[in-house]
Design an enzyme around this catalytic site. Structure first.
Site, PDB file in Angstrom:
ATOM      1  N   GLY A 133      42.584 -25.073  47.765  1.00  0.00           N
ATOM      2  CA  GLY A 133      43.902 -24.481  47.562  1.00  0.00           C
ATOM      3  C   GLY A 133      44.635 -25.022  46.354  1.00  0.00           C
ATOM      4  O   GLY A 133      44.344 -26.118  45.874  1.00  0.00           O
TER       5      GLY A 133
ATOM      6  N   ASN B 265      49.515 -22.716  59.652  1.00  0.00           N
ATOM      7  CA  ASN B 265      48.532 -23.805  59.670  1.00  0.00           C
ATOM      8  C   ASN B 265      49.199 -25.152  59.466  1.00  0.00           C
ATOM      9  O   ASN B 265      49.016 -25.829  58.448  1.00  0.00           O
ATOM     10  CB  ASN B 265      47.476 -23.576  58.586  1.00  0.00           C
ATOM     11  CG  ASN B 265      46.878 -22.194  58.664  1.00  0.00           C
ATOM     12  OD1 ASN B 265      47.556 -21.200  58.406  1.00  0.00           O
ATOM     13  ND2 ASN B 265      45.633 -22.117  59.037  1.00  0.00           N
TER      14      ASN B 265
ATOM     15  N   ASP C  15      49.605 -17.636  47.201  1.00  0.00           N
ATOM     16  CA  ASP C  15      48.698 -18.469  47.999  1.00  0.00           C
ATOM     17  C   ASP C  15      49.018 -19.944  47.751  1.00  0.00           C
ATOM     18  O   ASP C  15      48.136 -20.770  47.535  1.00  0.00           O
ATOM     19  CB  ASP C  15      47.231 -18.154  47.680  1.00  0.00           C
ATOM     20  CG  ASP C  15      46.276 -18.771  48.700  1.00  0.00           C
ATOM     21  OD1 ASP C  15      46.743 -19.120  49.794  1.00  0.00           O
ATOM     22  OD2 ASP C  15      45.088 -18.914  48.386  1.00  0.00           O
TER      23      ASP C  15
ATOM     24  N   HIS D  48      42.707 -13.129  57.155  1.00  0.00           N
ATOM     25  CA  HIS D  48      42.029 -13.792  56.037  1.00  0.00           C
ATOM     26  C   HIS D  48      40.559 -13.436  56.208  1.00  0.00           C
ATOM     27  O   HIS D  48      39.922 -13.888  57.154  1.00  0.00           O
ATOM     28  CB  HIS D  48      42.256 -15.303  56.135  1.00  0.00           C
ATOM     29  CG  HIS D  48      41.467 -16.116  55.156  1.00  0.00           C
ATOM     30  ND1 HIS D  48      41.708 -16.084  53.813  1.00  0.00           N
ATOM     31  CD2 HIS D  48      40.430 -16.976  55.322  1.00  0.00           C
ATOM     32  CE1 HIS D  48      40.866 -16.902  53.197  1.00  0.00           C
ATOM     33  NE2 HIS D  48      40.083 -17.448  54.090  1.00  0.00           N
TER      34      HIS D  48
END
Lengths: 313, 428
Positions: free
Chosen positions: B329, B100, B310, B185
């Site tokens: 995040g 990403n 993560d 995901h």
């Protein structure tokens, strides 16, 4: 009427961010102050000097007619210098963040900032960054404390108390900050709460707040003393919650036949603005024997004067 | 390079079933020459010095399967240099990077760029993934075969989910043909639309749009139903709820796939969001304490194979906003091991299980020869004082972005030094 000893009562919070943060004595303190302003607002000369020399900034990120004018009038009647920020022309439209706007306004040393914002928690964020008191005039779907306080005051004025009353709150609960603040406040004041609405418009785990949940309006209205209708917030609906407005009216619109399930002397409330013919029958809304919608607006000014005065101190 | 000798360490290497006090010898090429209890002072030439690791632990270098790096496009959040420094300080020697970026890692030329940058700027092993679909749009598959040949270890849309079931079945077929690893995901985009946190009493109270558990469960169930028809290498990136643990546990009885969990979901719950703490706005969201306990249980029962950080660096500007507008995040690569050790210290998970989920399990899923201390392998490992207390302070974080989910948390266990290819690249 407040006595001198009431004046010694201190509010437990620096800011008015939500009913959740208030104690019962905070609430009683605000309501008793507000009662004093009711008669003042009905008298010829309405101007006080309580907040003379103090600056109040109204920061409204969402359109509002009654809340913004109510706060503006409340501040002016207390003698404060009131400034209402026009967000359309402000730097926020140029990409300034909420925190930067807050810092900028803070540098002008206001005593009070009244905020309405479309995001839940915006007032909490703002309150961490400014030195003055922040009054929440509605944040997202979280809280609208002054609305709940004025609703409670209206009920007390009309019914003498909140304790022991059965109160229905009906409509779009999911998106409603008014519903949340009222659930906290009326629960605290000892009412029995029936929350009515289609399941699609109910937030998760609502029953854990100690309320009764109904998707059948007639059952929910049974023997209620107060019927509080909420506006169907079409502007917040980004996906299909309901099939149509006319079906909503059929099942959740307040009509004379549904109102018959409530007590004979039940009162109708609505925080406004109303969608006539969607959540409420237009004649019921105007029925001066049943509807206290105008009184709510009137007492709103008194409650906001009380909040401004108390939190400015 | 000179030979290196370590003695008296508590060595844990789950892949080789090693859990004993012993030594380690690294040869001139930075490879493991000997390891275990047989390595003692007698194996060391008398003129050579050795490092005494008495009381310390020696683990294989951690393999972190879910890491976001800002290159290309978001270098101000994290670049390969800052990422590798942060990783090394947490004992991580291999990372799987998410596609990403801007532009997205979805074609062969981007992989060349990544490999060059990784080689020049990174001190750790970079294992890049590419996106499952072009530009993460969820419509057209990327070239799994050609990308794999360039060194892509797996395919994922990272923060996005393949929503279209037909496309997912075709992805699985291609993965079967080309033996590619698919990393999903799991989140139904409609059920999770505008969601910011777990759907429950806290979201109702805070007035925030909730993400129901079923949004995750429905994708897992769909994918596993498809997997039953179209067998391939399938991995669920990270799960968050008790319901998901239940489904995975049941399906693992007859289907072969793997599953990960973020250390955040193993250690925190929705109550930690408190007064709109945007650093805890995560995907999948933190859920209830019961969910957290189920995840811990799932790790113990091997329902969950992998723990990931993560690691998603976000600059402060993206977090100093209202909860609705704040970025999702948390940065976490450098606290991954220490926070995992909390589960050992409080008695909920065995040390061996934690290390397995951080090293050999991810390596096996990825089919890379990392995360173990086998003789002849690259000497990638970390030395850890598992009892050393410390406090997470934003200002001490190595990562370029300081958006940790556990600021001011007291932790027990710290990496003393980290080695890659036999070279000490981090020392406390």
């Amino acid at each position: 009427m407040a006595t001198k000893s009431d004046k010694a009562v201190k509010i437990s919070q620096k800011h008015l961010l939500g009913i959740q943060d208030l104690s019962i004595s905070d609430v009683n303190h605000i309501l008793s102050e507000a009662k004093q302003f009711i008669n003042l607002n009905r008298s010829k000369n309405k101007k006080l000097e309580t907040l003379r020399g103090k600056t109040q900034i109204n920061l409204f990120f969402e359109p509002s007619t009654r809340t913004q004018s109510s706060f503006e009038l409340a501040g002016k009647r207390l003698g404060a210098d009131v400034m209402s920020m026009n967000i359309v022309n402000s730097a926020i439209k140029k990409g300034e963040t909420l925190i930067d706007t807050a810092m900028t306004l803070n540098a002008m040393h206001p005593n009070l900032i009244v905020v309405r914002h479309q995001d839940s928690g915006a007032c909490n964020l703002l309150s961490q960054k400014v030195n003055c008191a922040v009054i929440n005039a509605g944040d997202g779907r979280r809280e609208h404390p002054t609305q709940a306080l004025l609703d409670a005051l209206t009920i007390i004025e009309k019914k003498g108390k909140v304790q022991g009353l059965r109160i229905a709150i009906c409509g779009d609960i999911l998106h409603s900050r008014v519903a949340r603040s009222n659930i906290y406040l009326l629960n605290m004041l000892g009412a029995e709460l029936n929350i009515i609405g289609p399941t699609n418009l109910m937030p998760k785990d609502l029953e854990k707040f100690g309320v009764n949940k109904f998707s059948d309006m007639k059952k929910g209205l049974k023997d209620c003393d107060i019927v509080m209708m909420l506006r169907l917030q079409n502007e917040r609906m980004n996906s299909s919650f309901l099939s149509s407005n006319r079906e909503y009216y059929e099942y959740y619109g307040l009509t004379p036949d549904k109102l018959d399930y409530a007590k004979k002397d039940a009162l109708i409330m609505h925080p406004g603005p109303m969608n006539r013919g969607i959540e409420i029958d237009t004649n019921l809304a105007d029925d001066i024997n049943k509807s206290v919608i105008q009184e709510q607006v009137e007492l709103g000014v008194a409650v906001r004067m009380a909040c401004l005065k108390i939190f400015c101190e | 390079m000179k030979k290196k000798y370590f003695l008296n360490a508590n060595i844990i290497d789950p892949q080789n079933s090693l859990d004993e006090v012993g030594g380690l010898i690294i040869n001139e090429e930075g490879k493991i020459e000997a390891i275990g209890k047989k390595v003692n002072e007698n194996n060391i030439p008398s003129r050579e010095k050795y490092i005494n690791l008495k009381g310390k632990h020696l683990f294989p270098g951690i393999v972190d399967m879910r890491v976001f790096v800002g290159e290309p496009g978001f270098e101000y959040k994290e670049n390969f240099r800052t990422l590798s420094n942060a990783a090394l300080s947490g004992g991580v020697t291999s990372v799987v990077t998410m596609p990403n970026t801007n532009p997205v890692i979805d074609n062969v030329s981007m992989v060349d760029f990544l490999k060059r940058r990784g080689r020049d700027k990174s001190k750790i092993n970079i294992f890049p993934t590419a996106s499952l679909t072009k530009n993460l749009e969820g419509t057209n598959m990327t070239e799994f075969g050609l990308l794999q040949k360039k060194g892509i270890v797996g395919f994922t849309d990272g923060i996005k989910t393949i929503q279209n079931s037909r496309l997912m079945s075709r992805i699985m077929n291609s993965s079967h043909d080309l033996n590619s690893l698919i990393i999903q995901h799991a989140e139904d985009s409609h059920l999770a639309e505008n969601g910011m946190m777990n759907d429950g009493i806290i979201s109702t109270k805070l007035g925030l749009q909730g993400i129901p558990e079923v949004a995750e469960k429905i994708i897992i169930e769909r994918d596993l139903a498809l997997l039953n028809e179209y067998r391939c290498r399938y991995h669920i990136s990270q799960i968050s709820s008790a319901k998901s643990v239940g489904v995975i546990n049941e399906k693992k009885q007859f289907l072969k796939f793997s599953c990960g969990v973020s250390i955040n979901n193993l250690s925190l719950n929705e109550n930690d969001i408190g007064d709109f703490r945007t650093f805890l706005k995560l995907s999948p969201p933190l859920r209830t304490e019961d969910d957290r306990l189920s995840l811990v249980d799932g790790l113990n029962k091997k329902t969950i194979d992998v723990i990931v950080s993560d690691h998603k660096p976000e600059d402060e500007e993206q977090k100093r906003l209202t909860f609705a507008k704040a970025a999702t995040g948390a940065s976490g690569i450098e606290t991954l091991l220490s926070l995992s050790l909390e589960l050992f210290h409080n008695g909920s998970v065995k040390l061996n299980t934690i290390i397995e989920a951080l090293t050999s399990n991810p390596a096996k899923i990825l089919k890379i020869n990392k995360g173990n201390l086998s003789i002849g392998n690259d000497a990638d490992f970390c030395i850890v004082d598992i009892n050393k207390p410390w406090i997470v302070k934003t200002e001490n974080l190595v990562s370029k972005s300081k958006n940790t989910s556990i600021e001011n948390k007291k932790l027990q266990g710290k990496v003393i030094s980290t080695f890659v290819n036999g070279e000490e690249l981090y020392k406390i």
